[in-house]
Motif scaffolding. Structure first.
Motif, PDB file in Angstrom:
ATOM      1  N   ALA A   1       0.824  -1.207   0.000  1.00  0.00           N
ATOM      2  CA  ALA A   1       0.000   0.000   0.000  1.00  0.00           C
ATOM      3  C   ALA A   1       0.862   1.262   0.000  1.00  0.00           C
ATOM      4  O   ALA A   1       0.547   2.236  -0.692  1.00  0.00           O
ATOM      5  CB  ALA A   1      -0.932   0.000   1.209  1.00  0.00           C
ATOM      6  N   SER A   2       1.964   1.234   0.746  1.00  0.00           N
ATOM      7  CA  SER A   2       2.871   2.387   0.766  1.00  0.00           C
ATOM      8  C   SER A   2       3.498   2.609  -0.604  1.00  0.00           C
ATOM      9  O   SER A   2       3.622   3.751  -1.062  1.00  0.00           O
ATOM     10  CB  SER A   2       3.976   2.173   1.797  1.00  0.00           C
ATOM     11  N   GLY A   3       3.896   1.534  -1.244  1.00  0.00           N
ATOM     12  CA  GLY A   3       4.467   1.654  -2.583  1.00  0.00           C
ATOM     13  C   GLY A   3       3.469   2.219  -3.576  1.00  0.00           C
ATOM     14  O   GLY A   3       3.805   3.086  -4.393  1.00  0.00           O
ATOM     15  N   ILE A   4       2.243   1.752  -3.488  1.00  0.00           N
ATOM     16  CA  ILE A   4       1.203   2.271  -4.388  1.00  0.00           C
ATOM     17  C   ILE A   4       0.948   3.743  -4.109  1.00  0.00           C
ATOM     18  O   ILE A   4       0.875   4.562  -5.018  1.00  0.00           O
ATOM     19  CB  ILE A   4      -0.090   1.442  -4.256  1.00  0.00           C
ATOM     20  N   ALA A   5       0.819   4.096  -2.834  1.00  0.00           N
ATOM     21  CA  ALA A   5       0.461   5.461  -2.470  1.00  0.00           C
ATOM     22  C   ALA A   5       1.564   6.473  -2.770  1.00  0.00           C
ATOM     23  O   ALA A   5       1.269   7.591  -3.202  1.00  0.00           O
ATOM     24  CB  ALA A   5       0.090   5.530  -0.992  1.00  0.00           C
ATOM     25  N   TYR A   6       2.805   6.113  -2.539  1.00  0.00           N
ATOM     26  CA  TYR A   6       3.888   7.081  -2.664  1.00  0.00           C
ATOM     27  C   TYR A   6       4.702   6.941  -3.942  1.00  0.00           C
ATOM     28  O   TYR A   6       5.031   7.927  -4.585  1.00  0.00           O
ATOM     29  CB  TYR A   6       4.816   6.992  -1.448  1.00  0.00           C
TER      30      TYR A   6
ATOM     31  N   ARG B   1      -7.344   3.361  -7.630  1.00  0.00           N
ATOM     32  CA  ARG B   1      -7.730   2.022  -8.109  1.00  0.00           C
ATOM     33  C   ARG B   1      -6.935   0.928  -7.402  1.00  0.00           C
ATOM     34  O   ARG B   1      -7.481  -0.111  -7.030  1.00  0.00           O
ATOM     35  CB  ARG B   1      -7.536   1.935  -9.620  1.00  0.00           C
ATOM     36  N   GLY B   2      -5.642   1.144  -7.219  1.00  0.00           N
ATOM     37  CA  GLY B   2      -4.811   0.160  -6.530  1.00  0.00           C
ATOM     38  C   GLY B   2      -5.246  -0.021  -5.083  1.00  0.00           C
ATOM     39  O   GLY B   2      -5.302  -1.147  -4.576  1.00  0.00           O
ATOM     40  N   GLY B   3      -5.575   1.074  -4.416  1.00  0.00           N
ATOM     41  CA  GLY B   3      -6.062   0.993  -3.044  1.00  0.00           C
ATOM     42  C   GLY B   3      -7.394   0.272  -2.965  1.00  0.00           C
ATOM     43  O   GLY B   3      -7.631  -0.520  -2.041  1.00  0.00           O
ATOM     44  N   GLN B   4      -8.272   0.536  -3.923  1.00  0.00           N
ATOM     45  CA  GLN B   4      -9.566  -0.157  -3.953  1.00  0.00           C
ATOM     46  C   GLN B   4      -9.374  -1.654  -4.165  1.00  0.00           C
ATOM     47  O   GLN B   4     -10.079  -2.474  -3.570  1.00  0.00           O
ATOM     48  CB  GLN B   4     -10.454   0.429  -5.047  1.00  0.00           C
ATOM     49  N   THR B   5      -8.411  -2.024  -5.005  1.00  0.00           N
ATOM     50  CA  THR B   5      -8.136  -3.436  -5.253  1.00  0.00           C
ATOM     51  C   THR B   5      -7.622  -4.120  -3.988  1.00  0.00           C
ATOM     52  O   THR B   5      -8.093  -5.206  -3.624  1.00  0.00           O
ATOM     53  CB  THR B   5      -7.111  -3.597  -6.393  1.00  0.00           C
TER      54      THR B   5
END
Length: 177
Positions: free
Chosen positions: A94-99, A140-144
């Protein structure tokens, strides 16, 4: 947790969990709603309730936004403290996706635009547009991850009277050392 037990947990397929304490603040339709306990970064300050390092807004508003349901928990009562855990791997993902994802989009588009057009103005416009696309990809990544249940906290145990999150020293030496 020592290195050997960490390797054993990975080898057996058990995920390492990041633990936190939370308090039951409501029960709606049989599902307890929890609020994470607010602590300072060091956890030892006598003025932790008045700490200015917590960000903007009142502490009550910030905690209300951080409430979460715990549907698979055993029977809990309002005011009870529990220890919940989230997969370390899911947090890293999640950190990788977010940042990282928005930055990769932005700098990638900037590099391509500079290489193709050679104009600073076009490069800046491309970077801003790619940042927007990267933020949509984050959503979208967070929703997944959320739909897969990877970010959902899991009930681990009821918290003891004086139990708090383990410190770095406790993690390095283990709970029984």
């Amino acid at each position: 947790m020592d290195r050997d037990s960490e390797d054993d947990a990975t080898a057996t397929g058990q995920a390492t969990l990041v633990e936190g304490t939370a308090r039951v603040v409501a029960i709606e339709d049989g599902v307890p709603w929890l609020e994470p306990e607010q602590t300072t970064s060091c956890g030892g300050c006598a003025a932790s309730g008045l700490c200015g390092a917590k960000g903007f807004g009142t502490a009550a508003n910030q905690l209300a936004r951080r409430r979460f349901p715990l549907p698979d928990a055993p029977r809990l009562v309002i005011g009870e403290r529990v220890v919940v855990g989230v997969s370390e791997r899911a947090l890293l993902k999640a950190s990788g996706i977010a940042y990282a994802l928005p930055l990769v989009f932005m700098f990638g588009a900037g590099g391509v635009a500079q290489w193709l057009a050679g104009s600073d103005g076009i490069t800046m416009i491309s970077m801003v547009a790619a940042l927007g696309v990267g933020l949509i990809a984050v959503r979208r990544g967070g929703q997944t991850l959320s739909a897969r249940g990877q970010l959902a906290p899991r009930f681990l145990r009821r918290a003891g009277l004086n139990e708090t999150c383990p410190t770095t020293a406790q993690l390095a030496t283990g709970p029984n050392d």
